[in-house]
Motif scaffolding. Structure first.
Motif, short mmCIF file in Angstrom:
data_model
loop_
_atom_site.label_atom_id
_atom_site.label_comp_id
_atom_site.label_asym_id
_atom_site.label_seq_id
_atom_site.Cartn_x
_atom_site.Cartn_y
_atom_site.Cartn_z
N VAL A 1 88.39 16.99 -14.40
CA VAL A 1 86.90 17.73 -15.69
C VAL A 1 87.65 19.62 -15.33
CG1 VAL A 1 84.31 17.88 -15.69
CG2 VAL A 1 85.80 15.45 -14.88
N PRO A 2 87.76 19.99 -15.94
CA PRO A 2 88.00 21.47 -16.34
C PRO A 2 86.77 22.34 -16.20
CG PRO A 2 87.91 21.35 -18.37
CD PRO A 2 87.55 19.36 -17.07
N GLY A 3 86.39 23.37 -15.28
CA GLY A 3 84.93 23.64 -14.70
C GLY A 3 84.76 24.71 -16.09
N ALA A 4 85.26 25.12 -16.59
CA ALA A 4 85.22 25.90 -18.12
C ALA A 4 86.34 26.63 -18.62
CB ALA A 4 85.07 27.65 -17.75
N LEU A 5 85.79 25.97 -20.34
CA LEU A 5 87.15 26.45 -20.78
C LEU A 5 87.15 27.40 -22.50
CD1 LEU A 5 87.08 22.85 -22.85
CD2 LEU A 5 88.50 23.53 -21.33
N LEU A 6 88.18 28.94 -21.95
CA LEU A 6 86.98 29.88 -22.48
C LEU A 6 88.63 29.38 -23.73
CD1 LEU A 6 88.02 33.53 -21.01
CD2 LEU A 6 87.85 32.62 -23.51
N CYS A 7 88.37 28.87 -25.22
CA CYS A 7 88.44 29.11 -26.27
C CYS A 7 88.92 29.95 -27.50
CB CYS A 7 87.76 27.95 -27.34
SG CYS A 7 87.98 26.51 -26.19
N PHE A 8 90.40 30.42 -28.28
CA PHE A 8 90.42 31.06 -28.55
C PHE A 8 89.51 31.61 -29.84
CE2 PHE A 8 93.04 32.59 -25.38
CZ PHE A 8 93.24 33.70 -25.31
N ASN A 9 89.27 30.29 -30.36
CA ASN A 9 88.26 30.54 -31.66
C ASN A 9 87.21 29.26 -31.72
OD1 ASN A 9 89.41 28.65 -33.03
ND2 ASN A 9 90.07 29.42 -34.31
N ASP A 10 86.35 29.69 -32.66
CA ASP A 10 85.33 28.46 -33.03
C ASP A 10 85.61 27.51 -33.07
OD1 ASP A 10 83.58 30.65 -32.05
OD2 ASP A 10 82.78 31.29 -33.61
N ARG A 11 86.24 27.22 -34.00
CA ARG A 11 86.86 25.72 -35.20
C ARG A 11 87.97 25.52 -33.03
NH1 ARG A 11 90.28 28.08 -39.55
NH2 ARG A 11 90.92 29.58 -38.30
N LEU A 12 88.60 25.52 -32.23
CA LEU A 12 89.72 24.86 -31.44
C LEU A 12 87.96 24.60 -30.46
CD1 LEU A 12 92.26 27.81 -30.59
CD2 LEU A 12 91.99 25.82 -31.24
N ALA A 13 87.45 25.24 -30.05
CA ALA A 13 85.82 25.26 -29.54
C ALA A 13 85.39 23.67 -29.73
CB ALA A 13 84.75 25.81 -28.77
N MET A 14 84.51 23.66 -31.21
CA MET A 14 84.51 22.26 -31.68
C MET A 14 85.28 21.06 -31.56
SD MET A 14 84.05 21.94 -36.04
CE MET A 14 83.72 20.07 -36.55
N GLY A 15 86.48 20.99 -31.72
CA GLY A 15 87.45 20.31 -31.36
C GLY A 15 87.17 19.95 -29.33
N ALA A 16 87.50 20.76 -28.66
CA ALA A 16 87.11 21.23 -27.28
C ALA A 16 85.80 19.72 -26.95
CB ALA A 16 86.71 22.63 -26.49
N TYR A 17 84.49 20.32 -27.73
CA TYR A 17 83.11 20.07 -27.53
C TYR A 17 83.50 18.62 -28.25
CZ TYR A 17 79.53 23.47 -27.58
OH TYR A 17 78.79 24.50 -26.68
N GLN A 18 83.76 18.30 -29.03
CA GLN A 18 84.56 16.82 -29.38
C GLN A 18 85.19 15.57 -28.67
OE1 GLN A 18 86.68 17.47 -33.23
NE2 GLN A 18 85.05 16.73 -34.11
N ALA A 19 85.91 16.54 -27.51
CA ALA A 19 87.10 16.18 -26.63
C ALA A 19 86.37 15.58 -25.17
CB ALA A 19 87.81 16.62 -26.28
N VAL A 20 85.43 16.70 -25.15
CA VAL A 20 84.14 16.86 -24.31
C VAL A 20 83.50 15.92 -24.27
CG1 VAL A 20 82.47 18.00 -22.88
CG2 VAL A 20 84.69 18.57 -23.29
N GLN A 21 82.59 15.51 -25.07
CA GLN A 21 81.10 14.34 -25.04
C GLN A 21 81.52 13.53 -25.44
OE1 GLN A 21 79.47 16.97 -28.55
NE2 GLN A 21 78.13 18.41 -26.96
#
Length: 354
Positions: A250-270
């Motif tokens: 489990v990574p402590g923090a994700l720094l995504c380079f745009n919001d669309r990448l962050a959206m995909g990261a949200y899905q993977a985490v949840q």
């Protein structure tokens, strides 16, 4: 059938005067050449009844300017996010007494030259050349024919034209600072990194953001825990990158380079039953509409598109007005103008220090 445009001759016939008389009255010179008050009033009344409007191009040719700007871009007009640049330019131009003609090329350089010629045929006083993505490119030679400003187009060295860009480097610093000040040390990059040259996209935003991030981490004795350079910053790529990280822990923090990448990261985490920010903090860039829709809301650094458009229009009008005055002073606004990227502080960062 479209209504026929009312001409100056129509107004003159309605008022019972010569065309030259009508022209003098409607250009405000009637009293100076001693046209009678009653004749002037007849002309003005006739123009109002007929709905006469002077031909803007003809007036511009006579005055030497048209109070119009050209806004030419690759795909800004059809982008929901970047379209704010046009709104900002129109607002600023209107406040300065200018109108804006908008043209889009889809990245076709031949069409770009044709649009520039069309703008010049319409006697625009200046041009804003814009891009949806911040990147360097060869400039059309036609830009030398009129005052011009580059909007979201990066240049090498000292630019010959004013350039308006988002302050990407500072935003990278601010994003990293947000996580470091929240107590995070295990910071993973999704989109670029971990090294300064690990950038695959053509957008110069990636390189600038990465440089700012690495500076702040280095100043705090840190380095990225990992990085993933990605060519297309889309949700599936963010999902795959975050999923690969989660397979290792489990990574402590994700720094995504745009919001669309962050959206995909949200899905993977949840999907793995983990929570944001309880288990994983996420910070991003752009402030696309999805950033506020995500649950919890995504902390991100907004692209200041409207402010950039306003700045570009103000700069080109400043140059136009400088040229009209004919002073020996250098034209204003040369160089690069960086517009701050404001933080949209939502609920995706866990504060470990509190």
């Amino acid at each position: 059938m479209a209504n026929k445009r009312v001409t100056l001759a129509d107004v003159a016939a309605e008022a019972g005067v010569a065309v030259s008389t009508a022209s003098l009255v409607l250009s405000g010179r009637g009293a100076a050449v001693r046209i009678s008050t009653s004749s002037q009033q007849r002309v003005r009344d006739a123009a109002q009844r007929l709905g006469y409007r002077p031909n803007a191009v003809s007036v511009g040719l006579r005055k030497g300017h048209t109070s119009t700007l050209g806004f030419i871009s690759d795909s800004v007009a059809s982008s929901r996010l970047a379209g704010e640049m046009i709104k900002g330019a129109i607002e600023a131009a209107r406040d300065r007494g200018f109108m804006v003609f908008v043209g889009e090329t889809g990245g076709n350089t031949t069409l770009e030259r044709q649009l520039l010629d069309a703008m010049f045929d319409r006697q625009v006083d200046g041009v804003i050349l814009a891009s949806m993505l911040t990147h360097g490119r060869d400039l059309p030679a036609e830009l030398t024919r009129t005052p011009a400003v580059l909007l979201n187009i990066a240049t090498e060295g000292d630019p010959a034209l004013p350039v308006v860009l988002p302050a990407e480097h500072q935003a990278g610093r601010d994003a990293a600072t947000t996580l470091v000040e929240a107590g995070h040390r295990d910071i993973h990059l999704i989109g670029a990194g971990p090294g300064p040259d690990d950038v695959r996209t053509i957008s110069s935003a990636a390189r600038q953001r990465l440089a700012g991030i690495l500076e702040v981490l280095g100043e705090n004795g840190l380095a990225p825990a990992s990085g993933r350079d990605i060519n297309q910053w889309l949700p599936p790529e963010g999902y795959r990158a975050a999923s690969a990280l989660l397979e290792k822990g489990v990574p402590g923090a994700l720094l995504c380079f745009n919001d669309r990448l962050a959206m995909g990261a949200y899905q993977a985490v949840q999907e793995r039953g983990l929570s944001i920010p309880g288990d994983v903090s996420v910070v991003s860039f752009d402030d696309a509409s999805i950033a506020a829709w995500l649950h919890p809301g995504l902390t991100t650094f907004a692209l200041p598109h409207r402010a950039m458009g306003k700045k570009a229009a103000d700069l080109v009008v400043d140059v136009i007005e400088h040229d009209r005055r004919g002073t020996d002073q250098p034209a204003p606004g040369s160089g690069v103008h960086l517009i701050p990227m404001p933080k949209r502080d939502r609920d995706s960062v866990r504060h470990l220090n509190s």
